[in-house]
Design an enzyme around this catalytic site. Structure first.
Site, PDB file in Angstrom:
ATOM      1  CG  ASP A   1      50.605  34.790  31.868  1.00 56.89           C
ATOM      2  OD1 ASP A   1      50.440  34.439  32.644  1.00 56.89           O
ATOM      3  OD2 ASP A   1      49.476  35.001  31.190  1.00 56.89           O
TER       4      ASP A   1
ATOM      5  CG  ASP B   1      47.894  35.065  29.014  1.00 59.56           C
ATOM      6  OD1 ASP B   1      47.727  34.099  29.121  1.00 59.56           O
ATOM      7  OD2 ASP B   1      48.521  35.897  29.012  1.00 59.56           O
TER       8      ASP B   1
ATOM      9  CG  ASN C   1      49.187  31.470  32.585  1.00 59.28           C
ATOM     10  OD1 ASN C   1      49.176  31.187  33.256  1.00 59.28           O
ATOM     11  ND2 ASN C   1      48.769  32.267  31.035  1.00 59.28           N
TER      12      ASN C   1
ATOM     13  CB  THR D   1      46.248  39.155  30.039  1.00 63.58           C
ATOM     14  OG1 THR D   1      47.452  38.708  28.660  1.00 63.58           O
ATOM     15  CG2 THR D   1      45.311  40.482  28.449  1.00 63.58           C
TER      16      THR D   1
ATOM     17  CG  PHE E   1      48.105  32.489  37.540  1.00 61.40           C
ATOM     18  CD1 PHE E   1      48.748  33.134  37.181  1.00 61.40           C
ATOM     19  CD2 PHE E   1      49.375  31.539  38.663  1.00 61.40           C
ATOM     20  CE1 PHE E   1      50.188  32.789  37.067  1.00 61.40           C
ATOM     21  CE2 PHE E   1      49.966  31.338  38.473  1.00 61.40           C
ATOM     22  CZ  PHE E   1      50.597  31.315  37.055  1.00 61.40           C
ATOM     23  CG  ASN E   2      47.263  37.274  35.410  1.00 62.23           C
ATOM     24  OD1 ASN E   2      47.990  36.081  35.336  1.00 62.23           O
ATOM     25  ND2 ASN E   2      46.168  37.610  34.730  1.00 62.23           N
TER      26      ASN E   2
ATOM     27  CG  HIS F   1      40.148  34.017  33.061  1.00 61.06           C
ATOM     28  ND1 HIS F   1      39.780  33.287  33.993  1.00 61.06           N
ATOM     29  CD2 HIS F   1      41.258  32.401  32.793  1.00 61.06           C
ATOM     30  CE1 HIS F   1      39.634  32.085  34.334  1.00 61.06           C
ATOM     31  NE2 HIS F   1      40.589  31.568  33.550  1.00 61.06           N
ATOM     32  CG  ASP F   2      44.672  36.420  30.109  1.00 63.57           C
ATOM     33  OD1 ASP F   2      45.695  35.473  29.735  1.00 63.57           O
ATOM     34  OD2 ASP F   2      44.007  36.807  30.919  1.00 63.57           O
TER      35      ASP F   2
HETATM   36  O1  RIB Z   1      43.176  34.209  36.619  1.00 67.17           O
HETATM   37  C1  RIB Z   1      43.621  33.105  35.166  1.00 67.17           C
HETATM   38  C2  RIB Z   1      45.043  34.406  34.771  1.00 67.17           C
HETATM   39  O2  RIB Z   1      45.791  32.760  35.242  1.00 67.17           O
HETATM   40  C3  RIB Z   1      44.898  34.454  33.428  1.00 67.17           C
HETATM   41  O3  RIB Z   1      45.662  35.743  32.546  1.00 67.17           O
HETATM   42  C4  RIB Z   1      45.727  33.133  32.876  1.00 67.17           C
HETATM   43  O4  RIB Z   1      46.957  33.283  31.564  1.00 67.17           O
HETATM   44  C5  RIB Z   1      46.496  32.942  33.656  1.00 67.17           C
HETATM   45  O5  RIB Z   1      47.527  33.936  33.605  1.00 67.17           O
HETATM   46 CA    CA Z   2      47.399  34.964  31.110  1.00 67.09          CA
END
Ligand code: RIB
Ligand code: CA
Length: 315
Positions: A10, A15, A39, A124, A165-166, A239-240
């Site tokens: 996303d 990403d 996102n 991701t 979040f994801n 993160h991703d």
């Molecule tokens: O919490 C971080 C995640 O949420 C990452 O994948 C960032 O791109 C958002 O999608």
């Molecule tokens: Ca992401």
């Protein structure tokens, strides 16, 4: 022999770094990308993925647009972190990738089934597409070597005090994936919030001055903003990209194999990845959960990938 991976994402600043690492690393073969709302809206994340592939001169990589909303909830986006475009902070080229008639889950299933050997699936973003693909095409499970997903957290969170979040965006999809039986590596916030591109390293990328690095640096500065303001992180937690790095170098992570379930009912705990660290449930582990990271080695791999892209991409 390069490891074939399929990314569901996303974009999203981190990403983008995940896609860049997957394209640049010699031991990875990116066989396809699907996008999902997260996102930003489904329209924006798809367009952003097309912009990234256009920047990298890799519009040959199959790309399909996926779900515009979670399985059964309203979409929640993250403009505070990624901006209204989903990639605020620098101008990427307009996308040269048209939407394809093939759906994201059809592309994901076909890419996995047509690949000569097993594929590593790297989600991701919210797991909506992955859950739908596994439901519509259960036969792909045997051709997925592992799902290495960015998401969740055992001790860490970012969207509510309980959730990442994801997983928060589509907890029903995440619950289905964690219960689906495909081996999982959960690259969660306990590791990824330590996987930070700091301001000196962003300046190092900026100094490269190449066609990719000169876009990456301002984007990472933008992405650092909210992360520093809200979480006191000194830079961009990519993160991703750590999920992709973990495919080619699993020993970057400190992991523990545990049973993980996703909370879908709780008002306060929606999207919590509940990890049974002590085996209290007696249920067999279904995930290898990342609790630590070799940050130095990971960041060096990421910076090397940007350098490689600067050398291969014609401005
Ligand atoms: O919490 C971080 C995640 O949420 C990452 O994948 C960032 O791109 C958002 O999608
Ligand atoms: Ca992401």
């Amino acid at each position: 022999m390069a490891v074939p991976i399929f990314i569901d994402c996303d974009p999203g600043h981190d990403d983008m770094m995940a896609i860049m690492l997957a394209v640049a690393h010699p031991q990875l073969e990116l066989i396809g990308i699907s996008t999902v709302a997260g996102n930003q809206t489904g329209e924006r994340t798809f367009d952003n993925a097309g912009r990234i592939l256009t920047l990298l001169n890799r519009t040959d990589i199959p790309l399909a647009r996926g779900a515009d909303a979670p399985l059964c909830r309203k979409l929640v986006t993250a403009p505070a972190f990624h901006g209204t475009s989903g990639l605020d902070g620098a101008e990427l080229p307009s996308s040269a990738v048209p939407e394809r008639a093939e759906s994201a889950i059809a592309l994901m299933a076909r890419a996995i089934l047509e690949n000569p050997g097993p594929v590593v699936l790297v989600p991701t973003g919210p797991l909506t597409n992955v859950a739908m693909a596994l439901r519509a095409h259960p036969e792909i499970a045997d051709s997925i070597e592992r799902i290495v997903l960015m998401g969740g957290g055992v001790f860490d969170s970012n969207t509510t005090p309980a959730a990442e979040f994801n997983i928060f965006v589509d907890p029903e999809a995440a619950a289905a994936v964690f219960a689906g039986g495909v081996p999982i590596t959960m690259v969660g916030l306990d590791a990824t919030n330590k996987a930070v591109l700091d301001y000196d390293q962003i300046a190092q990328i900026e100094a490269m001055g190449g066609p990719v690095s000169r876009v990456v640096a301002p984007l990472m500065r933008f992405f650092s903003g909210a992360n520093e303001e809200l979480f006191g992180i000194n830079g961009a937690p990519i993160h991703d990209a750590l999920a992709v790095a973990a495919v080619v170098a699993p020993d970057l992570l400190v992991t523990q194999d545990v049973y993980v379930a996703v909370e879908t009912q709780g008002d306060l705990t929606r999207g919590q990845t509940v990890a049974d660290l002590y085996g209290i449930t007696g249920l067999a582990p279904n995930a290898s959960v990342a609790l630590g990271v070799d940050r130095g080695r990971f960041i060096a791999m990421m910076i090397d990938a940007i350098r490689r892209l600067d050398e291969t991409v014609v401005a």
